[in-house]
Design a protein around this motif. Structure first.
Motif, mmCIF file in Angstrom:
data_model
loop_
_atom_site.group_PDB
_atom_site.id
_atom_site.type_symbol
_atom_site.label_atom_id
_atom_site.label_comp_id
_atom_site.label_asym_id
_atom_site.label_seq_id
_atom_site.Cartn_x
_atom_site.Cartn_y
_atom_site.Cartn_z
ATOM 1 N N GLY A 189 27.152 33.512 32.983
ATOM 2 C CA GLY A 189 27.386 34.535 33.999
ATOM 3 C C GLY A 189 28.719 34.425 34.689
ATOM 4 N N PHE A 190 29.594 33.529 34.215
ATOM 5 C CA PHE A 190 30.943 33.421 34.792
ATOM 6 C C PHE A 190 31.897 34.456 34.201
ATOM 7 N N ALA A 191 31.502 35.063 33.079
ATOM 8 C CA ALA A 191 32.358 36.085 32.474
ATOM 9 C C ALA A 191 31.501 37.297 32.137
ATOM 10 N N GLU A 192 32.114 38.464 32.226
ATOM 11 C CA GLU A 192 31.413 39.715 31.951
ATOM 12 C C GLU A 192 31.185 39.861 30.445
ATOM 13 N N ALA A 193 30.233 40.746 30.086
ATOM 14 C CA ALA A 193 30.001 41.063 28.677
ATOM 15 C C ALA A 193 31.301 41.600 28.061
ATOM 16 N N ASP A 194 31.980 42.501 28.781
ATOM 17 C CA ASP A 194 33.333 42.889 28.372
ATOM 18 C C ASP A 194 34.310 42.149 29.282
ATOM 19 N N PRO A 195 34.865 41.059 28.790
ATOM 20 C CA PRO A 195 35.642 40.181 29.685
ATOM 21 C C PRO A 195 37.107 40.572 29.800
ATOM 22 N N SER A 196 37.523 41.675 29.155
ATOM 23 C CA SER A 196 38.955 41.933 29.010
ATOM 24 C C SER A 196 39.654 42.058 30.367
ATOM 25 N N PHE A 197 38.985 42.672 31.331
ATOM 26 C CA PHE A 197 39.562 42.871 32.647
ATOM 27 C C PHE A 197 39.996 41.539 33.275
ATOM 28 N N ASP A 198 39.165 40.529 33.068
ATOM 29 C CA ASP A 198 39.493 39.195 33.591
ATOM 30 C C ASP A 198 40.494 38.484 32.693
ATOM 31 N N ILE A 199 40.148 38.346 31.399
ATOM 32 C CA ILE A 199 40.959 37.435 30.567
ATOM 33 C C ILE A 199 42.308 38.026 30.196
ATOM 34 N N ASP A 200 42.476 39.333 30.335
ATOM 35 C CA ASP A 200 43.797 39.923 30.092
ATOM 36 C C ASP A 200 44.686 39.892 31.333
ATOM 37 N N GLY A 201 44.157 39.378 32.444
ATOM 38 C CA GLY A 201 44.991 39.205 33.635
ATOM 39 C C GLY A 201 45.057 40.426 34.544
ATOM 40 N N ILE A 202 44.297 41.482 34.232
ATOM 41 C CA ILE A 202 44.371 42.708 35.042
ATOM 42 C C ILE A 202 43.816 42.460 36.449
ATOM 43 N N ASP A 203 42.657 41.791 36.494
ATOM 44 C CA ASP A 203 42.036 41.513 37.793
ATOM 45 C C ASP A 203 42.980 40.661 38.659
ATOM 46 N N ALA A 204 43.566 39.639 38.067
ATOM 47 C CA ALA A 204 44.528 38.810 38.813
ATOM 48 C C ALA A 204 45.728 39.651 39.231
ATOM 49 N N GLY A 205 46.128 40.599 38.376
ATOM 50 C CA GLY A 205 47.248 41.470 38.704
ATOM 51 C C GLY A 205 46.970 42.347 39.921
ATOM 52 N N HIS A 206 45.753 42.878 40.006
ATOM 53 C CA HIS A 206 45.381 43.662 41.191
ATOM 54 C C HIS A 206 45.561 42.829 42.459
ATOM 55 N N LYS A 207 45.055 41.610 42.408
ATOM 56 C CA LYS A 207 45.102 40.752 43.594
ATOM 57 C C LYS A 207 46.542 40.358 43.916
ATOM 58 N N LEU A 208 47.326 40.082 42.876
ATOM 59 C CA LEU A 208 48.715 39.712 43.101
ATOM 60 C C LEU A 208 49.479 40.843 43.784
ATOM 61 N N ALA A 209 49.248 42.080 43.340
ATOM 62 C CA ALA A 209 49.963 43.217 43.928
ATOM 63 C C ALA A 209 49.645 43.344 45.424
ATOM 64 N N ILE A 210 48.390 43.080 45.777
ATOM 65 C CA ILE A 210 47.994 43.159 47.188
ATOM 66 C C ILE A 210 48.662 42.032 47.991
ATOM 67 N N LEU A 211 48.620 40.815 47.451
ATOM 68 C CA LEU A 211 49.255 39.681 48.135
ATOM 69 C C LEU A 211 50.749 39.914 48.310
ATOM 70 N N ALA A 212 51.395 40.439 47.260
ATOM 71 C CA ALA A 212 52.845 40.630 47.311
ATOM 72 C C ALA A 212 53.217 41.630 48.398
ATOM 73 N N ALA A 213 52.452 42.712 48.490
ATOM 74 C CA ALA A 213 52.749 43.729 49.512
ATOM 75 C C ALA A 213 52.732 43.094 50.899
ATOM 76 N N ILE A 214 51.727 42.267 51.145
ATOM 77 C CA ILE A 214 51.593 41.656 52.470
ATOM 78 C C ILE A 214 52.634 40.561 52.678
#
Lengths: 443, 443
Positions: A189-214
């Motif tokens: 349960g640590f990874a989704e059935a379709d894990p691409s969002f996590d393992i391709d770095g998209i989810d981390a990218g969303h968070k990075l963009a928010i951190l960078a703005a601030i």
């Protein structure tokens, strides 16, 4: 004591249920710290009959989320529906338009629509808060927005995706390969059935963009985050890195440079990549599903925030911290300050920086056919591109497919030279798979 | 834009000069994040003529600090005079009485008089803030007071004194002994000429008491912090600990227990001690003068805040973060919330907990005469006190004084049994120095 802060919860997945549990379990202390009761009055979700393990009988059930966000007896809406657009975005816009405070855990929505929502919230004079959208229970939005507010931040680096960090640190501990550990992570349960969002770095990218703005007071710009995932990292890379004194982590990194001479505004570089992290760097000791963020302030020096990056408890902790802030700050109809630390109109519009200008050391791993002359071809390309090699390791034995791994570490140099070397080798029949380049972080 | 927040600075040592430098260097971003200018109008210090490397010509010089704190053109006073009592306390009381916001970096004053000052600030409706008093530039007061506000905190642990951490990690890296490294730290300016305040754990104790009050919503109680320093730690202890997989760090730890059956309020235990920290604990990787705080929330899980614990830049970063909060929150004459996260009247009066009730593993090192029967005497005392020994290491060679070190690690058990064993051995001619007991932290 002041009037209760009346909440509507939209989305009753694990995080929504966690918020309900937290407000029940810690009711007295939340009331004490908020200066008034935080009271759920209404809830909404797609499926009314599902058992969520929490008692919903005290709350009004609303089938229509947008209608719930418009209720007169609601002061703040908590959005935990998920998705960058669709019902979550409609709900968020409705809530703000209706003059409600908005709290969300939705990183995709903030990464894509954060500026628009922040501008609407400013115009309407309502708080917009999203601590839970980045790094789960770690109060890093607050840490950068308020705790480090006196600093010009030179750089932020973070381990922002627990799934990837679990996979990489398990590969490290066990010597197993990526696909194998991913399958286990999915089973656990640590990874989704379709894990691409996590393992391709998209989810981390969303968070990075928010951190960078601030961090930089810059206009949020997810479109220019380059995201590279961990799918190409092999057990052999991790072993090589370890021999050299590094661990491999998926790191989101953003920094600003002054741009070319004469260019007025600073330029922003935002990248998510697997990196070699030296033992002396604080991110080297972040294991399992833990998240961490490092920020370098011009007066504070390097700050580290670390903790659980996901899960219902940590995420609920961040959501309710936002609610407590709102309960305190809006006690007399005030607002809680700009979502991105300065008003949207004051955020800098930074051009994306040119990655090739950056200098550093790199780890480059080639997958090559086991035949004479390959090493000469690779090293000639490096020479022609002016990449200086610090060390080179060729694996003794070919793998099952007859391939051999050749790994090298470069001396410090411009990234464009490494890119040029790879361009020279592009299409060479000696390479049986695309090379993997990972930057080496400085301690 | 709103009116400037007008500041009076009292105390112009390195930190005071750092605040002046920061407000000049980061003026634009501070104004943007604060929503208005933060303007120094007056300064005061003991010595007017000393060169501090900053230009004071734009500020009114005041010889009388208390008079400065009463000026009509001052909104907030920054106290960087130092000392628990005396001029600092007089200044703080005067500023609050005159309706000024107070920002201080003075841990001794807050540890001793924080409740009294917070009560006065509440009555007068002015902010009292002291982020810089704990862990330098790390926004850990904010992290606990606001970021983790939704949680019942079970425990806080921190490396809170950079001098001690520098000494211990240098002993670890070099194998040198305490006195030698202390002398070097003094030469480098990392330790005071009279280092007792730091190395005896008092400074860390001040910070721990402040953290505990905020984490547990308890009345600040420095009188019941037990402080043990690092003066008895030998290079041999560090080597032993390393062989066992631990590093030695001076850790401030506070937690609450339920008390004996029937006892209503929770009981508070606050201790500063050198501890054995396992590699898997986040505090194990905190080296040099770095500080770090771990807090365990019932929903957030374990949070880590880490960074520079001292120095003019980090401390100024924390002071100005407080000023930005005040500038924002008092824009329309509001106040910024209770100093200790809840109003003083709502802070719990916790009895001190009984340390002997606590269970754990301990490292015990005896310094013994090199003669037969000593080991039998020690192990008999352990048996009689019901202390179960997990491992025992006796050094091969006697040292220059003819002493031998015997180190042991106990199984988990009540601390009172260890105390009883030491009582049984008290006065034994076999022991040539008092034993050193260090708890082993759980990962």
């Amino acid at each position: 004591m002041a009037e209760p802060l009346r909440i509507a919860l939209a989305g009753l997945g694990t995080v929504g249920a966690g918020v309900i549990r937290l407000l029940a379990a810690n009711a007295a202390l939340v009331r004490s710290r908020a200066g008034r009761e935080i009271r759920i009055v209404a809830v909404s979700a797609r499926d009314r009959v599902r058992d969520r393990g929490v008692d919903l009988s005290a709350f009004d059930w609303c089938d229509d989320m947008a209608a719930m966000a418009s209720r007169d007896d609601v002061d703040a809406v908590v959005e935990m529906v998920g998705g960058a657009d669709g019902p979550a975005l409609t709900l968020a816009k409705t809530a703000i338009r209706q003059g409600k405070a908005l709290v969300t855990a939705n990183k995709a929505m903030i990464a894509h629509h954060g500026l628009e929502l922040a501008r609407a919230a400013e115009e309407r004079g309502v708080p917009l808060k999203f601590e839970a959208a980045v790094a789960g229970g770690i109060p890093v939005i607050k840490g950068l927005r308020e705790g480090a507010a006196a600093n010009a931040i030179a750089r932020v680096q973070g381990i922002l995706n627990g799934t990837c960090n679990f996979i990489l640190s398990t590969m490290e501990d066990t010597g197993r390969d990526f696909a194998d550990v991913l399958a286990e992570a999915q089973a656990l349960g640590f990874a989704e059935a379709d894990p691409s969002f996590d393992i391709d770095g998209i989810d981390a990218g969303h968070k990075l963009a928010i951190l960078a703005a601030i961090a930089f007071g810059a206009r949020l710009d997810f479109a220019h985050v380059s995201c590279e995932g961990i799918g190409a990292v092999r057990a052999a890379d991790i072993a090589r890195a370890r021999d050299l004194g590094f661990v491999i982590r998926l790191v989101g990194e953003a920094d600003v440079d002054a741009g070319p001479p004469g260019a007025a505004p600073a330029r922003l570089l935002q990248r998510v990549r697997p990196c070699l992290v030296p033992q002396a760097h604080p991110l080297a000791h972040v294991d399992g599903p833990t998240n961490a963020v490092v920020a370098e302030g011009n007066f504070s020096g390097r700050l580290l925030f670390q903790g659980a990056g996901a899960g219902d408890g940590p995420t609920a902790s961040a959501v309710v911290a936002d609610l407590i802030d709102i309960a305190r700050s809006t006690m007399d109809g005030r607002e809680a300050g700009p979502a991105f630390s300065v008003p949207v109109g004051e955020l800098l519009a930074m051009e994306p920086a040119e990655p090739g200008d950056r200098t550093g050391r790199s780890y480059i791993r080639f997958t090559v056919a086991d035949r004479p002359g390959v090493l000469a071809e690779i090293t000639a390309a490096m020479r022609d591109a002016e990449v200086s090699i610090e060390s080179l390791i060729q694996q003794g034995e070919p793998d099952a497919k007859g391939d051999v791994l050749v790994a090298m570490v470069t001396h410090e140099g411009p990234e464009r030279c490494v890119a040029e070397a790879l361009r020279l080798l592009d299409g060479s029949p000696s390479l049986t798979a695309p090379p993997l380049v990972m930057p080496i972080l400085e301690a």
